[in-house]
Design an enzyme around this catalytic site. Structure first.
Site, PDB file in Angstrom:
ATOM      1  N   LYS A 278      12.034  -1.694   2.968  1.00  0.00           N
ATOM      2  CA  LYS A 278      12.052  -2.807   3.167  1.00  0.00           C
ATOM      3  C   LYS A 278      11.597  -3.630   2.282  1.00  0.00           C
ATOM      4  CE  LYS A 278       7.143  -1.873   3.953  1.00  0.00           C
ATOM      5  NZ  LYS A 278       7.351   0.061   3.502  1.00  0.00           N
TER       6      LYS A 278
ATOM      7  N   ARG B  53      -0.103  -4.519   8.728  1.00  0.00           N
ATOM      8  CA  ARG B  53      -0.114  -2.473   9.056  1.00  0.00           C
ATOM      9  C   ARG B  53      -1.108  -2.271   9.408  1.00  0.00           C
ATOM     10  NH1 ARG B  53       1.930  -2.207   3.331  1.00  0.00           N
ATOM     11  NH2 ARG B  53       1.615   0.049   2.621  1.00  0.00           N
TER      12      ARG B  53
ATOM     13  N   ARG C  96      12.050   5.742  -7.443  1.00  0.00           N
ATOM     14  CA  ARG C  96      12.209   4.196  -7.746  1.00  0.00           C
ATOM     15  C   ARG C  96      12.272   3.859  -8.428  1.00  0.00           C
ATOM     16  NH1 ARG C  96       9.045   0.963  -3.607  1.00  0.00           N
ATOM     17  NH2 ARG C  96       7.592   2.468  -3.712  1.00  0.00           N
TER      18      ARG C  96
ATOM     19  N   ARG D 250       6.289   2.780 -10.167  1.00  0.00           N
ATOM     20  CA  ARG D 250       4.925   2.535  -9.879  1.00  0.00           C
ATOM     21  C   ARG D 250       3.613   3.280  -9.652  1.00  0.00           C
ATOM     22  NH1 ARG D 250       5.656  -0.563  -4.050  1.00  0.00           N
ATOM     23  NH2 ARG D 250       3.541   1.287  -3.544  1.00  0.00           N
TER      24      ARG D 250
ATOM     25  N   ARG E 248      -0.141   8.009   1.133  1.00  0.00           N
ATOM     26  CA  ARG E 248       0.526   7.018   1.567  1.00  0.00           C
ATOM     27  C   ARG E 248       1.303   7.190   3.363  1.00  0.00           C
ATOM     28  NH1 ARG E 248       3.910   4.931  -3.371  1.00  0.00           N
ATOM     29  NH2 ARG E 248       4.739   3.722  -1.521  1.00  0.00           N
TER      30      ARG E 248
HETATM   31  P1  AP5 Z   1      11.632   0.159  -1.542  1.00  0.00           P
HETATM   32  O1  AP5 Z   1      12.505  -1.230  -0.673  1.00  0.00           O
HETATM   33  O2  AP5 Z   1      11.403  -0.117  -2.769  1.00  0.00           O
HETATM   34  O3  AP5 Z   1      10.844   0.184  -0.358  1.00  0.00           O
HETATM   35  P2  AP5 Z   1       9.838  -0.290   0.139  1.00  0.00           P
HETATM   36  O4  AP5 Z   1       9.859   0.404   1.882  1.00  0.00           O
HETATM   37  O5  AP5 Z   1       9.521  -1.572   0.020  1.00  0.00           O
HETATM   38  O6  AP5 Z   1       8.382   1.095   0.156  1.00  0.00           O
HETATM   39  P3  AP5 Z   1       7.085   0.786  -0.157  1.00  0.00           P
HETATM   40  O7  AP5 Z   1       6.901   1.341  -1.301  1.00  0.00           O
HETATM   41  O8  AP5 Z   1       7.264  -0.793  -1.463  1.00  0.00           O
HETATM   42  O9  AP5 Z   1       6.300   0.368   0.701  1.00  0.00           O
HETATM   43  P4  AP5 Z   1       4.897   0.741   0.831  1.00  0.00           P
HETATM   44  O10 AP5 Z   1       4.530  -0.084   2.403  1.00  0.00           O
HETATM   45  O11 AP5 Z   1       4.471   1.813   0.494  1.00  0.00           O
HETATM   46  O12 AP5 Z   1       4.579  -0.145   0.060  1.00  0.00           O
HETATM   47  P5  AP5 Z   1       3.297  -1.454  -0.543  1.00  0.00           P
HETATM   48  O13 AP5 Z   1       4.120  -1.981  -1.929  1.00  0.00           O
HETATM   49  O14 AP5 Z   1       3.938  -2.452   0.783  1.00  0.00           O
HETATM   50  O15 AP5 Z   1      12.708   1.298  -1.627  1.00  0.00           O
HETATM   51  C1  AP5 Z   1      12.112   2.703  -2.355  1.00  0.00           C
HETATM   52  C2  AP5 Z   1      13.501   3.013  -2.869  1.00  0.00           C
HETATM   53  O16 AP5 Z   1      14.057   3.744  -1.855  1.00  0.00           O
HETATM   54  C3  AP5 Z   1      13.789   2.613  -4.142  1.00  0.00           C
HETATM   55  O17 AP5 Z   1      14.477   2.491  -4.929  1.00  0.00           O
HETATM   56  C4  AP5 Z   1      15.621   2.173  -3.518  1.00  0.00           C
HETATM   57  O18 AP5 Z   1      16.009   1.465  -4.584  1.00  0.00           O
HETATM   58  C5  AP5 Z   1      15.395   2.942  -3.096  1.00  0.00           C
HETATM   59  N1  AP5 Z   1      16.128   2.901  -1.539  1.00  0.00           N
HETATM   60  C6  AP5 Z   1      16.797   2.016  -1.077  1.00  0.00           C
HETATM   61  N2  AP5 Z   1      17.058   1.260   0.640  1.00  0.00           N
HETATM   62  C7  AP5 Z   1      18.071   3.262   0.265  1.00  0.00           C
HETATM   63  C8  AP5 Z   1      19.052   3.187   1.772  1.00  0.00           C
HETATM   64  N3  AP5 Z   1      18.794   2.706   2.275  1.00  0.00           N
HETATM   65  N4  AP5 Z   1      19.184   4.373   1.082  1.00  0.00           N
HETATM   66  C9  AP5 Z   1      18.650   4.993   0.200  1.00  0.00           C
HETATM   67  N5  AP5 Z   1      17.248   5.017  -1.107  1.00  0.00           N
HETATM   68  C10 AP5 Z   1      17.259   3.975  -0.989  1.00  0.00           C
HETATM   69  O19 AP5 Z   1       2.253  -1.370  -0.902  1.00  0.00           O
HETATM   70  C11 AP5 Z   1       1.468  -0.900  -1.824  1.00  0.00           C
HETATM   71  C12 AP5 Z   1       0.067  -0.748  -1.524  1.00  0.00           C
HETATM   72  O20 AP5 Z   1      -0.798  -2.079  -1.451  1.00  0.00           O
HETATM   73  C13 AP5 Z   1      -0.891  -0.006   0.012  1.00  0.00           C
HETATM   74  O21 AP5 Z   1      -0.388   1.330  -0.144  1.00  0.00           O
HETATM   75  C14 AP5 Z   1      -1.803  -0.641  -0.307  1.00  0.00           C
HETATM   76  O22 AP5 Z   1      -3.370  -0.336  -0.470  1.00  0.00           O
HETATM   77  C15 AP5 Z   1      -1.722  -1.659  -0.140  1.00  0.00           C
HETATM   78  N6  AP5 Z   1      -1.205  -3.246   0.180  1.00  0.00           N
HETATM   79  C16 AP5 Z   1       0.088  -3.449   0.535  1.00  0.00           C
HETATM   80  N7  AP5 Z   1      -0.123  -4.195   2.187  1.00  0.00           N
HETATM   81  C17 AP5 Z   1      -1.359  -4.040   3.276  1.00  0.00           C
HETATM   82  C18 AP5 Z   1      -1.765  -4.323   3.704  1.00  0.00           C
HETATM   83  N8  AP5 Z   1      -1.182  -5.018   4.586  1.00  0.00           N
HETATM   84  N9  AP5 Z   1      -2.491  -4.422   4.657  1.00  0.00           N
HETATM   85  C19 AP5 Z   1      -3.379  -3.525   3.914  1.00  0.00           C
HETATM   86  N10 AP5 Z   1      -3.564  -2.800   2.172  1.00  0.00           N
HETATM   87  C20 AP5 Z   1      -2.098  -3.070   1.934  1.00  0.00           C
HETATM   88 MG    MG Z   2       7.813  -2.459  -1.313  1.00  0.00          MG
END
Ligand code: AP5
Ligand code: MG
Ligand code: ZN
Length: 215
Positions: A13, A88, A127, A160, A171
């Site tokens: 994402k 979410r 990552r 992270r 997660r």
């Molecule tokens: P990356 O693009 O970083 O993946 P992502 O989908 O953004 O994954 P996240 O871990 O950020 O998602 P998340 O939903 O768990 O975390 P968030 O920060 O939103 O890619 C991952 C890796 O893969 C990278 O190294 C990249 O280079 C590689 N990659 C990408 N595409 C690739 C491909 N095609 N092929 C190979 N490699 C690839 O949330 C974190 C925390 O915040 C949550 O757990 C929660 O506690 C809180 N939070 C955030 N939003 C909310 C909400 N709306 N409601 C409640 N709590 C929330």
């Molecule tokens: Mg992300």
């Protein structure tokens, strides 16, 4: 373009949102990034969010809904926005509908990034993110030119806090229980588009753009 990127942790994402934001010249709104900044800065919201994030569970709906509501009102969202990691839960999706209705706006599309569960753990453990500019890398799939250093600004690449294996598993469970139902929610609304997230990063980007152009 008013877009949601939906998908499990590690689906890509953030990687895609950054590229699409540049392409469309609209902001990426990542609730995860906003919360991590609040934690780093030690704001009251950050203090409240930290425990939930470290445990791999969701921050309460009212907190994230408040963040997004405020963010959508800012001038740079006038042309559009890319929501990354929000909504979410079904209550968050309902709250988003209300917020957009208040602004007289409608979502154009929800892109669901489809990635095999086994691939997600490897993506997240490998990552690395730039401490200074936030650019993302992967030790194997998207390595920096110099190990540990950001290509864009030379900053230090860090892991992270929630990318430890047991937190990743939590997660993924939370995603299945609370976020996966949103695919049906937006499918019923007729705006869900699935994209194969297992392809190379640039191929995924091209497929998203093709999907958005074709719809
Ligand atoms: P990356 O693009 O970083 O993946 P992502 O989908 O953004 O994954 P996240 O871990 O950020 O998602 P998340 O939903 O768990 O975390 P968030 O920060 O939103 O890619 C991952 C890796 O893969 C990278 O190294 C990249 O280079 C590689 N990659 C990408 N595409 C690739 C491909 N095609 N092929 C190979 N490699 C690839 O949330 C974190 C925390 O915040 C949550 O757990 C929660 O506690 C809180 N939070 C955030 N939003 C909310 C909400 N709306 N409601 C409640 N709590 C929330
Ligand atoms: Mg992300
Ligand atoms: Zn950097």
């Amino acid at each position: 373009m008013k877009l949601i990127l939906l998908g499990p942790p590690g689906a890509g994402k953030g990687t895609q949102a950054k590229m699409l934001a540049e392409y469309y010249q609209i902001p990426q709104i990542s609730t995860g990034d906003i919360l991590r900044t609040a934690v780093k800065d030690g704001t009251p919201m950050g203090v409240k969010a930290k425990g939930h994030m470290d445990a791999g569970s969701l921050v309460p709906d009212d907190v994230v809904v408040g963040i997004v509501r405020e963010r959508l009102q800012q001038a740079d969202c006038a042309k559009g926005f890319i929501l990354d990691g929000f909504p979410r839960t079904v209550p968050q999706a309902d709250a988003l509908q209300n917020a957009l209705a208040d602004l007289g706006k409608n979502l154009d599309a929800v892109i669901s990034l489809e990635v095999d569960l086994e691939a997600l753990v490897e993506r997240l453990t490998g990552r690395r993110t730039c401490r200074d500019c936030g650019k993302g890398f992967h030790v194997r799939f998207d390595p920096p030119a110099v190990a540990g250093k950001c290509d864009a600004c030379g900053g230090e690449l860090v892991q992270r806090d929630d990318d430890r294996e047991e937190t990743i598993r939590k997660r993924l469970d939370v995603y299945r229980a609370q976020t996966e139902p949103l695919a049906a929610y937006y499918g019923d609304a007729g705006i869900l588009h699935s994209v194969d997230g297992m392809q190379d990063i640039q191929v995924v980007k091209a497929n998203i753009l093709e999907t958005l152009t074709a719809k």
